[in-house]
Write an enzyme that holds these catalytic residues in place. Structure first.
Site, PDB file in Angstrom:
ATOM      1  N   LYS A  94       4.355  -4.542   9.274  1.00  0.00           N
ATOM      2  CA  LYS A  94       3.636  -5.029   8.093  1.00  0.00           C
ATOM      3  C   LYS A  94       3.533  -6.547   8.083  1.00  0.00           C
ATOM      4  CE  LYS A  94       7.587  -5.170   4.899  1.00  0.00           C
ATOM      5  NZ  LYS A  94       7.574  -6.636   4.761  1.00  0.00           N
ATOM      6  N   ASP A  95       4.377  -7.230   8.885  1.00  0.00           N
ATOM      7  CA  ASP A  95       4.353  -8.689   8.949  1.00  0.00           C
ATOM      8  C   ASP A  95       3.523  -9.212  10.108  1.00  0.00           C
ATOM      9  OD1 ASP A  95       6.024  -8.922   6.735  1.00  0.00           O
ATOM     10  OD2 ASP A  95       7.851  -8.873   7.946  1.00  0.00           O
ATOM     11  N   ARG A 144      -0.630  -7.698  -2.357  1.00  0.00           N
ATOM     12  CA  ARG A 144      -0.971  -6.268  -2.478  1.00  0.00           C
ATOM     13  C   ARG A 144      -0.210  -5.645  -3.648  1.00  0.00           C
ATOM     14  NH1 ARG A 144       2.043  -2.013  -1.129  1.00  0.00           N
ATOM     15  NH2 ARG A 144       3.516  -3.429  -0.137  1.00  0.00           N
ATOM     16  N   ARG A 145       1.070  -5.943  -3.762  1.00  0.00           N
ATOM     17  CA  ARG A 145       1.855  -5.388  -4.867  1.00  0.00           C
ATOM     18  C   ARG A 145       1.420  -5.969  -6.204  1.00  0.00           C
ATOM     19  NH1 ARG A 145       7.289  -6.362  -1.398  1.00  0.00           N
ATOM     20  NH2 ARG A 145       7.420  -4.343  -0.339  1.00  0.00           N
ATOM     21  N   ARG A 162      10.270 -15.748  -2.687  1.00  0.00           N
ATOM     22  CA  ARG A 162      10.446 -15.728  -1.241  1.00  0.00           C
ATOM     23  C   ARG A 162      11.926 -15.604  -0.913  1.00  0.00           C
ATOM     24  NH1 ARG A 162       6.911 -17.890   2.063  1.00  0.00           N
ATOM     25  NH2 ARG A 162       8.140 -16.698   3.550  1.00  0.00           N
ATOM     26  N   ARG A 168      16.804 -12.466  -2.644  1.00  0.00           N
ATOM     27  CA  ARG A 168      16.005 -12.051  -3.805  1.00  0.00           C
ATOM     28  C   ARG A 168      16.869 -11.279  -4.805  1.00  0.00           C
ATOM     29  NH1 ARG A 168      10.177 -10.120  -1.185  1.00  0.00           N
ATOM     30  NH2 ARG A 168      10.256 -11.495   0.614  1.00  0.00           N
ATOM     31  N   CYS A 266      -3.483 -13.340   5.196  1.00  0.00           N
ATOM     32  CA  CYS A 266      -2.183 -13.110   4.550  1.00  0.00           C
ATOM     33  C   CYS A 266      -2.287 -13.004   3.033  1.00  0.00           C
ATOM     34  CB  CYS A 266      -1.197 -14.219   4.935  1.00  0.00           C
ATOM     35  SG  CYS A 266      -1.599 -15.851   4.271  1.00  0.00           S
TER      36      CYS A 266
END
Length: 333
Positions: A94-95, A144-145, A162, A168, A266
């Protein structure tokens, strides 16, 4: 594995270990250790060394687009791979950007079996997303989220957060934390064995606002680890072929073909998820959003399991026909 490949690998790594390049985060190391275990299982006796590399994206607190996009997650590791400082590199798919070519002379030789693709909401006390108070601040770095959250709960606020997963979570746990909840990937939490926290799994089936529960269609490549190597390194590429999971490889090809055709960057809120149906067809679901989720296009198609690229092209073409290019272009500004 054949005796010929065993002998080839023994000769290739007679005087030096197989070096695995990875990022320095706890999660990245866990993932690299998993690959090391698989290598040792398929090629016992081959020494393996994990080589952590600090990447610019992990040091940057701002928007990834200012560093050149998701490629900032891998460019230092790419250099190490090209210069033969490492022999393979482990990446969360996904990255891996869809609009930047792989480092010259390299390829993904293996895609490991896909882990859970769901996103989850983490709160301190287990309050469901639907019950969070208006104005609550949700931490997520994913456009996206953020776009999909806005479809269902436009009254919530979001803020880029980040850092690695543990960083986090520590911010959420601060006594005076500004964050009410975080949205994170189930796969990452599972790999770190920290799913014991209060969490709500978000369904991946899309429902228009007001017609169902909150959903979160996955990112392209969600839950998949890819292992990259130099194409000219025949023994290593043959070893990776032993590790490759064919069904996952087909799914990734469909998703990333779609992503490539969309020219996503991105900051593009793009979702895509391929799977194999019970009757053996390949299914691909794609969505493109604007920044706040107020506009989106979606497409779902089925195709031949042996031709994932064509399916990816079909879904991308349908999304573009519906106006995906306009939405993607708008997110560049």
């Amino acid at each position: 594995m054949t005796n010929a490949l065993t002998d080839m690998l023994a000769a290739r790594f007679a005087v030096a270990p197989l070096r695995i390049g990875t990022r320095t985060s706890v999660l990245a190391r866990v993932q690299a250790e998993h690959v090391a275990m698989l290598v040792s299982k398929h090629a016992p006796g081959i020494p393996v060394e994990i080589v952590p590399t600090q990447v610019s994206a992990d040091l940057w607190p701002g928007d990834l687009s200012e560093l050149g996009g998701k490629g900032a997650f891998s460019k230092e590791i790419d250099r190490a791979l090209i210069s033969a400082q490492v022999d393979i590199a482990v990446h969360c798919m996904k990255d891996v950007p869809g609009d930047v070519p792989l480092a010259e002379g390299t390829a993904f030789g293996a895609y490991l079996p896909r882990d859970d693709v769901h996103d989850v909401v983490i709160t301190r006390d287990g309050t469901p997303l639907a019950d969070l108070p208006t104005g609550s601040l949700i931490g997520t770095s994913s456009v996206r989220r953020r776009a999909q959250l806005s479809i269902y709960r436009p009254d919530l606020r979001t803020e880029r957060i980040r850092g690695n997963i543990d960083t986090r979570l520590a911010k959420l746990d601060e006594p005076d934390s500004r964050y009410t909840a975080l949205i994170l990937a189930h796969a990452g939490l599972s790999r770190l064995d920290i799913l014991d926290r209060h969490h709500e799994v978000l369904p991946i089936d899309f429902h228009p606002s007001g017609e169902g529960a909150m959903s979160m269609v996955p990112a392209v490549g969600a839950g998949v680890l890819g292992v990259q190597a130099r194409q000219a390194d025949t023994p290593v590429m043959r070893l990776l072929d032993e590790l490759n999971h064919p069904a996952t490889a087909r799914h990734i090809l469909a998703e990333r073909t779609m992503l490539h055709m969309l020219h996503g960057h991105c900051n593009s809120p793009i979702a895509g998820y391929a799977s194999t149906t019970a009757d053996g067809q390949l299914s691909l679901y794609g969505m493109v959003f604007n920044r706040d989720g107020s506009q989106f296009v979606r497409s779902h198609a089925w195709g031949d399991v042996d031709d994932p690229a064509t399916l990816g092209c079909r879904v991308a073409a349908d999304l573009l026909h519906q106006g995906a290019r306009r939405l993607i272009t708008a997110t560049r500004t």
